[in-house]
Design a protein around this motif. Structure first.
Motif, PDB file in Angstrom:
ATOM      1  N   GLN A   8       1.659 -21.497 -18.746  1.00  0.00           N
ATOM      2  CA  GLN A   8       2.682 -21.610 -19.956  1.00  0.00           C
ATOM      3  C   GLN A   8       3.144 -20.584 -20.666  1.00  0.00           C
ATOM      4  OE1 GLN A   8       0.950 -24.977 -21.724  1.00  0.00           O
ATOM      5  NE2 GLN A   8       2.242 -26.435 -21.001  1.00  0.00           N
ATOM      6  N   THR A   9       4.058 -20.113 -21.289  1.00  0.00           N
ATOM      7  CA  THR A   9       4.408 -18.955 -21.844  1.00  0.00           C
ATOM      8  C   THR A   9       4.176 -19.010 -23.489  1.00  0.00           C
ATOM      9  OG1 THR A   9       6.630 -19.125 -21.781  1.00  0.00           O
ATOM     10  CG2 THR A   9       5.760 -17.705 -20.000  1.00  0.00           C
ATOM     11  N   ASP A  10       2.745 -19.609 -23.697  1.00  0.00           N
ATOM     12  CA  ASP A  10       2.286 -19.585 -25.060  1.00  0.00           C
ATOM     13  C   ASP A  10       2.070 -18.230 -25.673  1.00  0.00           C
ATOM     14  OD1 ASP A  10       2.456 -22.271 -25.609  1.00  0.00           O
ATOM     15  OD2 ASP A  10       0.732 -22.339 -24.355  1.00  0.00           O
ATOM     16  N   PRO A  11       2.485 -17.881 -26.994  1.00  0.00           N
ATOM     17  CA  PRO A  11       2.139 -16.714 -27.394  1.00  0.00           C
ATOM     18  C   PRO A  11       0.465 -16.626 -27.592  1.00  0.00           C
ATOM     19  CG  PRO A  11       3.099 -18.093 -29.066  1.00  0.00           C
ATOM     20  CD  PRO A  11       3.074 -18.804 -27.870  1.00  0.00           C
ATOM     21  N   PRO A  12      -0.037 -15.464 -27.676  1.00  0.00           N
ATOM     22  CA  PRO A  12       0.728 -13.959 -27.334  1.00  0.00           C
ATOM     23  C   PRO A  12       0.890 -13.848 -25.702  1.00  0.00           C
ATOM     24  CG  PRO A  12      -1.794 -13.527 -27.225  1.00  0.00           C
ATOM     25  CD  PRO A  12      -1.368 -14.886 -27.738  1.00  0.00           C
ATOM     26  N   TRP A 222      -3.126 -34.902 -18.856  1.00  0.00           N
ATOM     27  CA  TRP A 222      -1.736 -34.508 -19.421  1.00  0.00           C
ATOM     28  C   TRP A 222      -0.739 -34.650 -18.259  1.00  0.00           C
ATOM     29  CZ3 TRP A 222       0.569 -30.525 -17.159  1.00  0.00           C
ATOM     30  CH2 TRP A 222      -0.469 -29.540 -16.900  1.00  0.00           C
ATOM     31  N   PHE A 223      -1.424 -34.118 -17.080  1.00  0.00           N
ATOM     32  CA  PHE A 223      -0.533 -34.056 -15.969  1.00  0.00           C
ATOM     33  C   PHE A 223      -0.126 -35.334 -15.344  1.00  0.00           C
ATOM     34  CE2 PHE A 223      -0.117 -33.360 -11.036  1.00  0.00           C
ATOM     35  CZ  PHE A 223       0.955 -32.511 -11.291  1.00  0.00           C
ATOM     36  N   GLY A 224      -0.935 -36.357 -15.442  1.00  0.00           N
ATOM     37  CA  GLY A 224      -0.287 -37.709 -15.307  1.00  0.00           C
ATOM     38  C   GLY A 224       0.813 -38.109 -16.131  1.00  0.00           C
ATOM     39  N   GLY A 225       0.735 -37.705 -17.277  1.00  0.00           N
ATOM     40  CA  GLY A 225       1.732 -38.350 -18.169  1.00  0.00           C
ATOM     41  C   GLY A 225       3.016 -37.367 -17.800  1.00  0.00           C
ATOM     42  N   MET A 226       2.812 -36.107 -17.650  1.00  0.00           N
ATOM     43  CA  MET A 226       4.017 -35.061 -17.180  1.00  0.00           C
ATOM     44  C   MET A 226       4.750 -35.849 -16.083  1.00  0.00           C
ATOM     45  SD  MET A 226       4.330 -31.098 -16.530  1.00  0.00           S
ATOM     46  CE  MET A 226       4.029 -31.245 -14.646  1.00  0.00           C
ATOM     47  N   GLY A 265       2.618 -30.754 -21.181  1.00  0.00           N
ATOM     48  CA  GLY A 265       1.874 -29.769 -20.509  1.00  0.00           C
ATOM     49  C   GLY A 265       0.673 -29.379 -21.256  1.00  0.00           C
ATOM     50  N   ARG A 266       0.116 -30.133 -22.107  1.00  0.00           N
ATOM     51  CA  ARG A 266      -1.074 -29.964 -23.078  1.00  0.00           C
ATOM     52  C   ARG A 266      -2.163 -30.760 -22.958  1.00  0.00           C
ATOM     53  NH1 ARG A 266       0.808 -25.497 -25.622  1.00  0.00           N
ATOM     54  NH2 ARG A 266       2.891 -24.926 -26.012  1.00  0.00           N
ATOM     55  N   ALA A 308      -0.679 -23.995  -5.859  1.00  0.00           N
ATOM     56  CA  ALA A 308      -0.471 -23.454  -7.262  1.00  0.00           C
ATOM     57  C   ALA A 308      -1.244 -24.188  -8.230  1.00  0.00           C
ATOM     58  CB  ALA A 308       0.934 -23.343  -7.796  1.00  0.00           C
ATOM     59  N   VAL A 309      -2.353 -23.479  -8.798  1.00  0.00           N
ATOM     60  CA  VAL A 309      -3.058 -24.158  -9.914  1.00  0.00           C
ATOM     61  C   VAL A 309      -2.419 -23.954 -11.234  1.00  0.00           C
ATOM     62  CG1 VAL A 309      -5.379 -23.848 -10.874  1.00  0.00           C
ATOM     63  CG2 VAL A 309      -5.012 -23.319  -8.733  1.00  0.00           C
ATOM     64  N   TYR A 310      -2.242 -25.365 -11.780  1.00  0.00           N
ATOM     65  CA  TYR A 310      -1.827 -25.492 -13.011  1.00  0.00           C
ATOM     66  C   TYR A 310      -3.137 -25.104 -14.118  1.00  0.00           C
ATOM     67  CZ  TYR A 310       2.849 -27.487 -12.622  1.00  0.00           C
ATOM     68  OH  TYR A 310       4.080 -27.787 -12.248  1.00  0.00           O
ATOM     69  N   ASP A 311      -3.075 -24.090 -14.787  1.00  0.00           N
ATOM     70  CA  ASP A 311      -4.415 -23.556 -15.594  1.00  0.00           C
ATOM     71  C   ASP A 311      -4.246 -23.784 -16.731  1.00  0.00           C
ATOM     72  OD1 ASP A 311      -6.763 -22.446 -15.417  1.00  0.00           O
ATOM     73  OD2 ASP A 311      -6.278 -20.464 -15.479  1.00  0.00           O
TER      74      ASP A 311
END
Length: 333
Positions: A8-12, A222-226, A265-266, A308-311
């Motif tokens: 995810q493109t969380d800052p920073p 969280w992934f099962g929820g998504m 996604g959290r 592709a690894v959801y990290d």
């Protein structure tokens, strides 16, 4: 088998770039991010920095959609990155779940998505396409190349991916469902007169390398929820026992009570409380490195070209390093 890293493109943004650099050092050939402009920072700005700080990694969204940006803007953005960094982008695209719903809009129709796939690819590769009823071409593009990979779950979306997409993105790692969906995509390709083996198959799911499986489950629930958010759409469209979608996919969403995108996604997402351990185990890759290798070999045998690894958990760096040291070498041996 290729490997991708999904962030995810969380800052920073510098941390996103740093993790992608770490991924490339560990053998990840693809770097992906979510694309939801309200929930996270704008990914295409960050892609330029990732590409500038890596040498071989291919970059793209998992996934963008036809509604957030006009199609010529999307095509021009990809083409600009490719012109700067040598055709190292991939356009992952779907109907638009969080990006559209958070902004108060409905996801795009499959008809619109199918049209967008053709138009964005054509424009980004320098060909003329029809946009809003008018012919359009981006004149400065030379030798453009943009593979378009489509994310899908339901039967109509799988058929569309088989007819039009260069790659298929499946966001879960259950072998039974993976086999069922790959067959659907490839059959649609055959029916459309395409070579089914020319479609790249990408499975994306969280991975957590640890002996403490209970903790790994909680970090990835969280992934099962998504996924359940997408599955609920399928149930509403096709019915609970329609035969159109495997019940191995739809059964677990019965206890779902809605979805809060502020936690999308959290880790610790309260909207994932309904997800049982069995689903986390089926959809994700958990446990010691040997367990990951075993499941990935099974997926590879089903025709999966990339994992592709959801990290997105509390062990980002450790997961990247564990894959680089143990998992990736085993799958490329």
């Amino acid at each position: 088998m290729d490997f991708g890293l999904v962030l995810q493109t969380d800052p920073p943004a510098s941390q996103v770039v740093s993790l992608m650099k770490r991924g490339e050092r560990n053998g990840f050939r693809y770097g992906w991010t979510f694309d939801s402009a309200v929930l996270w920072q704008e990914p295409f700005v960050i892609y330029s920095q990732i590409l500038a700080n890596t040498e071989r990694m291919h970059i793209g969204p998992m996934v963008t959609n036809p509604g957030t940006r006009t199609w010529e803007v999307t095509a021009s953005t990809f083409a600009t990155l490719n012109d700067m960094y040598g055709n190292r982008t991939v356009c992952g695209i779907g109907r638009g779940d969080s990006a559209m719903r958070v902004a108060g809009r409905a996801p795009n129709t499959l008809a619109r998505l199918g049209e967008a796939i053709d138009v964005i690819r054509d424009l980004a590769e320098g060909r003329e396409a029809e946009v809003d009823g008018k012919p359009l071409r981006i004149p400065w593009i030379r030798d453009g190349k943009l593979p378009v990979w489509m994310a899908a779950y339901g039967p109509k979306a799988l058929a569309l991916a088989g007819r039009k997409a260069d790659g298929f993105i499946l966001q879960l790692a259950d072998p039974y469902l993976t086999e069922w969906m790959i067959k659907s995509v490839r059959q649609a390709a055959v029916d459309a007169g395409r070579d089914p083996d020319a479609i790249t198959i990408c499975v994306a799911a969280p991975a957590y390398v640890s002996e403490d499986v209970a903790h790994a489950r909680d970090q990835c629930r969280w992934f099962g929820g998504m996924v359940g958010n997408h599955v609920a759409d399928l149930v509403s469209r096709y019915g609970e026992h329609s035969g159109m979608v495997p019940e191995e996919l739809t059964e677990y969403v019965k206890a779902r009570q809605g979805y809060d995108y502020s936690h999308h996604g959290r880790t610790g997402n309260p909207s994932a409380d309904f997800v049982p351990d069995e689903i986390v185990d089926r959809f994700c890759l958990l446990g010691p490195a040997e367990a990951h290798i075993e499941k990935l070999r099974a997926l590879r045998d089903l025709g999966v070209d990339q994992f592709a690894v959801y990290d997105m958990h509390d062990a980002k760096e450790a997961t990247i390093d564990a894959y680089g040291q143990h998992v990736i070498p085993a799958l490329r041996a």
